[in-house]
Design an enzyme around this catalytic site. Structure first.
Site, PDB file in Angstrom:
ATOM      1  N   LYS A   1     -81.627 -19.057  64.517  1.00  0.00           N
ATOM      2  CA  LYS A   1     -82.006 -20.168  63.541  1.00  0.00           C
ATOM      3  C   LYS A   1     -81.644 -21.459  64.177  1.00  0.00           C
ATOM      4  O   LYS A   1     -82.138 -22.494  63.875  1.00  0.00           O
ATOM      5  CB  LYS A   1     -81.243 -20.090  62.117  1.00  0.00           C
ATOM      6  CG  LYS A   1     -81.877 -18.747  61.408  1.00  0.00           C
ATOM      7  CD  LYS A   1     -80.816 -18.510  60.111  1.00  0.00           C
ATOM      8  CE  LYS A   1     -81.236 -17.303  59.495  1.00  0.00           C
ATOM      9  NZ  LYS A   1     -80.194 -16.958  58.495  1.00  0.00           N
TER      10      LYS A   1
ATOM     11  N   GLN B   1     -74.306 -17.328  55.917  1.00  0.00           N
ATOM     12  CA  GLN B   1     -75.079 -16.131  56.298  1.00  0.00           C
ATOM     13  C   GLN B   1     -74.443 -14.878  55.647  1.00  0.00           C
ATOM     14  O   GLN B   1     -73.285 -14.561  55.669  1.00  0.00           O
ATOM     15  CB  GLN B   1     -74.818 -16.179  57.922  1.00  0.00           C
ATOM     16  CG  GLN B   1     -75.433 -14.978  58.669  1.00  0.00           C
ATOM     17  CD  GLN B   1     -76.810 -15.086  58.520  1.00  0.00           C
ATOM     18  OE1 GLN B   1     -77.670 -16.291  58.542  1.00  0.00           O
ATOM     19  NE2 GLN B   1     -77.580 -14.057  58.196  1.00  0.00           N
TER      20      GLN B   1
ATOM     21  N   ASP C   1     -80.581 -22.587  51.491  1.00  0.00           N
ATOM     22  CA  ASP C   1     -81.276 -21.293  51.319  1.00  0.00           C
ATOM     23  C   ASP C   1     -81.407 -21.104  49.957  1.00  0.00           C
ATOM     24  O   ASP C   1     -82.046 -19.986  49.536  1.00  0.00           O
ATOM     25  CB  ASP C   1     -79.953 -20.438  51.561  1.00  0.00           C
ATOM     26  CG  ASP C   1     -80.190 -19.229  52.786  1.00  0.00           C
ATOM     27  OD1 ASP C   1     -81.264 -19.537  53.260  1.00  0.00           O
ATOM     28  OD2 ASP C   1     -79.130 -18.811  53.123  1.00  0.00           O
TER      29      ASP C   1
END
Ligand SMILES: NC(=O)c1ccc[n+]([C@@H]2O[C@H](COP(=O)([O-])OP(=O)(O)OC[C@H]3O[C@@H](n4cnc5c(N)ncnc54)[C@H](OP(=O)(O)O)[C@@H]3O)[C@@H](O)[C@H]2O)c1
Length: 294
Positions: free
Chosen positions: A53, A97, A120
């Protein structure tokens, strides 16, 4: 519609658009989007995803930084760091994460991220907005799945869609997204899980099947009707002594047999995975363009 839903090609298209958007934002307003990654522990797959990413960010001109914490970090320490990043005007997006190590309450930690920097889309506030059909950050994999089909020439509108798997990051938000009375959505959605009796009964009547369960090669040809669209979210490592890494990546769909029957299908790798990253970049650009967008 194309037969292979090519996530690599379509994600490259989105990345190009994001890159142009980033350049325009910098030129017109002097703003460079910034994305912070928080990792806890040393899970190799998680660290590899973050590295991927970060590379994607740099390719489109998004600044990114990784804040790594040891396995036994406390919730208080993490929430403290998230608070600092929430207050930092150069950071427009914050990504925690997942999965977090056992013992950490991921809902509490995700809830500490400002909803305006929640690229997210996992904050309960953004999840609630998604369900209500209001504008906010949408989780990247579901949004990526939606875009992949639309940009490949397919549509969700009026389709009988069966989603297998009800995780908070894929199945549930995807069902919420597709059921909305909105352009590009408006599907009839059935959400299946381990409590579903006779799963095949549902998958065999579906126009579109999305499988997100983490079980290698689970969906077989007998579970799919001729001409159905099949979207495979699964990313599973299968031992493969012949390969350099000792494993190969396979999805939740038995591609070899289902692809002969499906009208269109995503490959693994090269299907949903690259779309997830492209939407993360796009959400980060949105956050930098209008920090008050949620
Ligand atoms: N490509 C990408 O970008 C991307 C992104 C996210 C995840 N993934 C991959 O997608 C897969 C799923 O991950 P996830 O995090 O969404 O799922 P998860 O949290 O592991 O949950 C799995 C879901 O599948 C359901 N399930 C498991 N076995 C089943 C069966 N035999 N029949 C029906 N339902 C079943 C479970 O039902 P219950 O709720 O009843 O237990 C659960 O809802 C994994 O391979 C993951 O690596 C890929």
């Amino acid at each position: 519609m194309e037969t292979i839903l090519d996530g690599k090609k379509i994600s490259a298209e989105i990345r190009r658009e994001v890159k142009e958007g980033v350049e325009t934002l910098r030129r017109e307003r002097g703003v460079v989007p910034g994305l912070a990654f928080i990792t806890v522990g040393e899970d190799p797959a998680s660290l590899a995803y973050v590295a991927m990413k970060e590379r994607a960010c740099s390719e489109v001109g998004i600044r990114s930084g990784q804040f790594s914490f040891p396995r036994f970090t406390t919730e208080k320490e993490l929430v403290g760091k998230i608070g600092d990043l929430n207050a930092d005007p150069d950071i427009h997006g914050i990504l925690i994460q997942l999965p977090l190590p056992a013992g950490l309450d991921s809902t509490a930690i995700l809830s500490a991220v400002s909803p305006e920097k929640d690229v997210d889309g996992f904050h309960p506030f953004n999840m609630g907005k998604l369900l209500l059909g209001r504008k906010g950050f949408c989780p990247c994999t579901p949004k990526g799945i939606m875009e992949l089909l639309i940009r490949s020439g397919g549509e969700w509108e009026g389709k009988d869609v069966v989603v297998v798997g009800r995780s908070n990051i894929v199945g549930k938000p995807l069902a919420a997204l597709l059921m909305q009375r909105a352009r590009g959505a408006n599907a009839t959605v059935t959400l299946c899980h381990t409590g579903t009796r006779n799963l095949s009964l549902h998958t065999r009547r579906a126009d579109i099947i999305v499988v997100a369960i983490g079980k290698p090669l689970f969906l077989t040809a007998d579970m799919v009707r001729e001409g159905a669209v099949v979207i495979d979210v699964g990313m599973n490592r299968l031992e493969d002594k012949g390969s350099e890494r000792g494993y190969r990546l396979v999805g939740d769909v038995n591609f070899a047999e289902v692809s002969r029957k499906a009208g269109a299908i995503t490959p693994v790798p090269g299907g949903v995975g690259p779309m997830t990253i492209a939407i993360l970049l796009s959400n980060t650009l949105d956050a930098a363009r209008s920090p008050q967008c949620v």
